[in-house]
Design an enzyme around this catalytic site. Structure first.
Site, mmCIF file in Angstrom:
data_model
loop_
_atom_site.group_PDB
_atom_site.id
_atom_site.type_symbol
_atom_site.label_atom_id
_atom_site.label_comp_id
_atom_site.label_asym_id
_atom_site.label_seq_id
_atom_site.Cartn_x
_atom_site.Cartn_y
_atom_site.Cartn_z
ATOM 1 C CD GLU A 34 -2.698 1.154 2.453
ATOM 2 O OE1 GLU A 34 -2.311 0.400 3.468
ATOM 3 O OE2 GLU A 34 -3.864 1.816 2.851
ATOM 4 C CG HIS A 79 -4.448 -1.819 0.506
ATOM 5 N ND1 HIS A 79 -5.528 -1.116 0.120
ATOM 6 C CD2 HIS A 79 -4.574 -1.827 2.046
ATOM 7 C CE1 HIS A 79 -6.356 -0.860 0.869
ATOM 8 N NE2 HIS A 79 -5.626 -0.834 2.195
HETATM 9 ZN ZN LIG Z 1 -6.820 -2.166 5.656
#
Ligand SMILES: [Zn+2]
Ligand SMILES: [Zn+2]
Lengths: 485, 485
Positions: B335, B360
């Site tokens: 992320e 992510h």
């Molecule tokens: Zn999260």
């Protein structure tokens, strides 16, 4: 991959995987000499500093980032680096607007006209020009300047008409339509200056000079070969323009023997109809036959979104193959974020029409099949990061799809598209963005070396000239390394 | 590819290539029934309209786009669509802030304190709370509200403390640091409300209800299993919290037999040290043994940039394998847009530590080797588009790297991360962004069907429950198609 064990990773094996992945990126398989390794470490340190600063230029709009980049030690190194060839530049924006205004508009017999849509037109003429539909009233610039109190501010305003560069890009260009409108206006405004025959000679020379000063040795220029005009209204045709280009280039090479030369990619605008493009294609075939040293091939230009697709022009684009003629294509394709639209298929069509390179190819990362074709057939993508950002395809360059391409070592060259419109000069700004923003921390000196050498490999030059250029470049490269490590 | 001829493309062959490429995308190989095809055509028309409008929601900040999305016919269809499971939601933000303020803060014995850094704390207590280092002065909310002339404005200000949602996101959150600071503050502010034992029960029930109303049938919730407190200050431990979660879920399923249930992914914050994480991992192993139906596995949470890497915690993360224990991992990884940094290697490490899914995985598109591993081992990426945009990894979602993943049919599920913080509810907003913004015009009903069915396939459920859930979902899906085609 098969031998990877999961759960408790072995640090040595992990290191190996990290190296494996890094070796896939552009330049990842390049072996560096001791001196190159030294410069590479230095460059890595500089980059780390750049990336830990509060303001990260590739994440900002280029117009705001430019002063930061100019002060960047990474940029300064890139400037000095021999970058090979510039393969994607348009003839209408190869010289800085400063020169156009401070030099060209100060020449005698230059008339200006202010249009109703807040644009300008220029015209050189030995008598008061006739009114045109878009220009009812022409004023002699010399006389106008004499009446104006503040010529500096006036000249600045002229420059504003010729470039997209501005202090507040976010506000002035809220969306793609607005920025493209200004883009087309600036082209038209510049045309009156550049297509004046005596100016054209100086303009081409000056354009080559800007590249030369940025350590570039060869150019492939997209040009529509617009007709040019003399003071008395005489008009010259495409052949004349092509000959002037050839002469000026030869003169430039004589003056700068370490510059190899320049070729033209003849361009037709996608606003034309099929039959008009057919005519241009036939002309281009002929011109390529008559000037094989100068004419590299053919392209279709202009905004792809809302524009006609390559497939729309398929009859025209099939002509060379049908006629058994050679006309290499260098198509703009995929300069869009309209995913899945007809325009978004231009990349595949460019490949099917046997394109030699892909201009921009912004959309290629999400076309897995077209991406495979481009890679297998060794068809390079011409990456112009600043152009893509200014024309609002992406704001933070770390999200540019070429991030994917570079990490996979996809064939790539770096170019600047429309330097004067974007306020750049040469390729160094675009190299900086590709190296720091798109390549991230993992891009290294090998990446830069491969990108520079790619520009020679993927040029349209015949093999003997490619080899010659590569040798010339390598000599400069070794000098660059020796001077900076 | 070998049979492609270049130069004069055959239209039939070209169509075939376009279809080949389209078949690679998420859902591209899904065969649709007659009724599904009918809905698909309708959906395509709606999408075309959406994409030709002046304002394109996925290109705007979600906070500005939200009202447009709410009016979108595509969104309304997606809301009605059975979406399967929500696999990436954090326990601290599963219920809308409106309910927290309008319901929870109106309960008796609720105290509030305003901190020096412009944040708030809440505490339920049967007597005036003691001052704390961050809270010198606690006020009874009931008394405070009685003194305030405009309770609506006051309640609005409380909501502002609990969410990132705001009218002017570009100005309020100029960079990632500012938005992450507000993010952490909002978490802390909500904690005092949510960790009050009686509130927790209602909160979990309410959270499941929000998902249920958005046509979701199963949840995997990331939770640190914070200790909870009673009015008199009594503290409950993790086991107590887990039991409450189990009880409330069971109650909810009794009330809503078409909801399958919920499980917990126990989360440790990356601000902890290695030995602390070791303790949490050991606890998690034990809790998984004791509550195999409820505990799905383990994760490390908190901002990856500037945070400790998975590799930093390698000793703790190797524990389960070393102890011969089962503790599935569901790591947040990638992320980040810090390409090439240590943090950027979290994806590969998540895979080496045998993660079951990747939270992510924003950076995975430019990690070719990690991407291959994830695909080969069928490890899905949990895509949370709105979270990525609000937390400033990308502004225009058409540049989200999942564009690449979807075009290649990479294993993907859609989730919402922190719905109450981002002003969403359920998964429909994120599905909309993935379908319209990331998938573009070429994503179709098959894409939506595969994404929904992926959420079941990639869940942590044992096979028998997966099958059960899939049957329950398919029944709803067929009804959805019948009602909307
Ligand atoms: Zn999260
Ligand atoms: Zn171009």
């Amino acid at each position: 991959l098969g031998r990877v064990s999961f759960g408790v990773p072995d640090p040595a094996r992990r290191e190996q995987l990290l190296r494996d992945e890094a070796s896939r990126q552009t330049g990842g398989k390049m072996s560096l000499s001791i001196a190159e390794q030294k410069l590479n470490s230095h460059l890595h340190k500089l980059k780390l500093q750049e990336m830990s600063a509060t303001k990260f230029p590739p994440a900002m709009h280029f117009f705001s980032a430019k002063p930061l980049i100019q002060n960047s030690p990474v940029y300064k190194l890139i400037q000095k680096m021999p970058k090979g060839a510039a393969l994607h530049i348009h003839s209408t924006s190869m010289v800085s607007v400063e020169w156009l205004v401070k030099n060209v508009t100060y020449r005698p017999h230059c008339y200006i006209c202010f249009t109703w849509d807040n644009s300008v037109r220029f015209l050189f003429s030995d008598k008061q020009p006739f009114p045109r539909w878009d220009c009812l009233y022409w004023q002699l610039l010399e006389a106008l300047r004499a009446r104006i109190g503040d010529p500096t501010r006036f000249d600045d305003s002229l420059m504003q008409h010729l470039t997209l560069f501005t202090e507040d890009p976010e506000r002035e260009y809220p969306n793609q339509n607005v920025v493209w409108e200004k883009f087309e206006k600036a082209f038209i405004a510049a045309a009156g200056l550049i297509t004046h025959a005596p100016v054209l000679r100086d303009y081409i020379y000056k354009g080559l000079e800007e590249l030369y000063y940025d350590n570039i040795m060869y150019l492939e220029l997209r040009s529509g070969l617009s007709r040019t005009y003399e003071l008395d209204g005489t008009i010259h045709d495409k052949v004349w323009t092509l000959k002037v280009f050839q002469e000026v280039t030869q003169m430039f090479v004589q003056d700068h023997p370490d510059f190899l030369g320049a070729r033209i990619i003849i361009s037709a605008h996608r606003a034309l109809g099929v039959s008009e493009v057919k005519t241009v294609v036939k002309e281009a075939i002929q011109l390529q036959k008559d000037f094989p040293d100068v004419v590299a091939g053919f392209d279709i230009v202009g905004r792809e979104d809302d524009g006609r697709t390559l497939w729309f022009f398929r009859e025209a684009l099939s002509l060379p193959a049908q006629l058994g003629a050679t006309l290499p294509f260098f198509f703009h394709a995929g300069e869009t974020d309209d995913e899945g639209s007809d325009v978004d298929q231009n990349i595949l069509d460019a490949l099917l029409f046997n394109t030699s390179r892909i201009g921009h190819g912004y959309a290629i990362a999400h076309h897995p099949l077209a991406k495979e074709l481009s890679r297998k057939r060794n068809i390079a993508v011409e990456l112009c990061p600043i152009s893509n950002q200014v024309l609002k395809l992406v704001s933070d360059l770390r999200n540019h799809p070429a991030v994917v391409l570079m990490s996979e070592g996809h064939p790539l060259v770096i170019s600047s598209d429309d330097p004067s419109l974007f306020g750049t000069s040469g390729l160094s700004y675009d190299f900086y963005q590709a190296f720091v923003g798109i390549g991230g921390l993992k891009a290294n000196l090998g990446t830069l070396k491969e990108l520079a050498s790619n520009s020679i490999r993927y040029s349209s030059l015949p093999t003997n000239l490619k080899n010659k250029l590569h040798d010339m470049w390598l000599e400069k490269w070794d000098l660059f390394i020796a001077n900076n490590s």
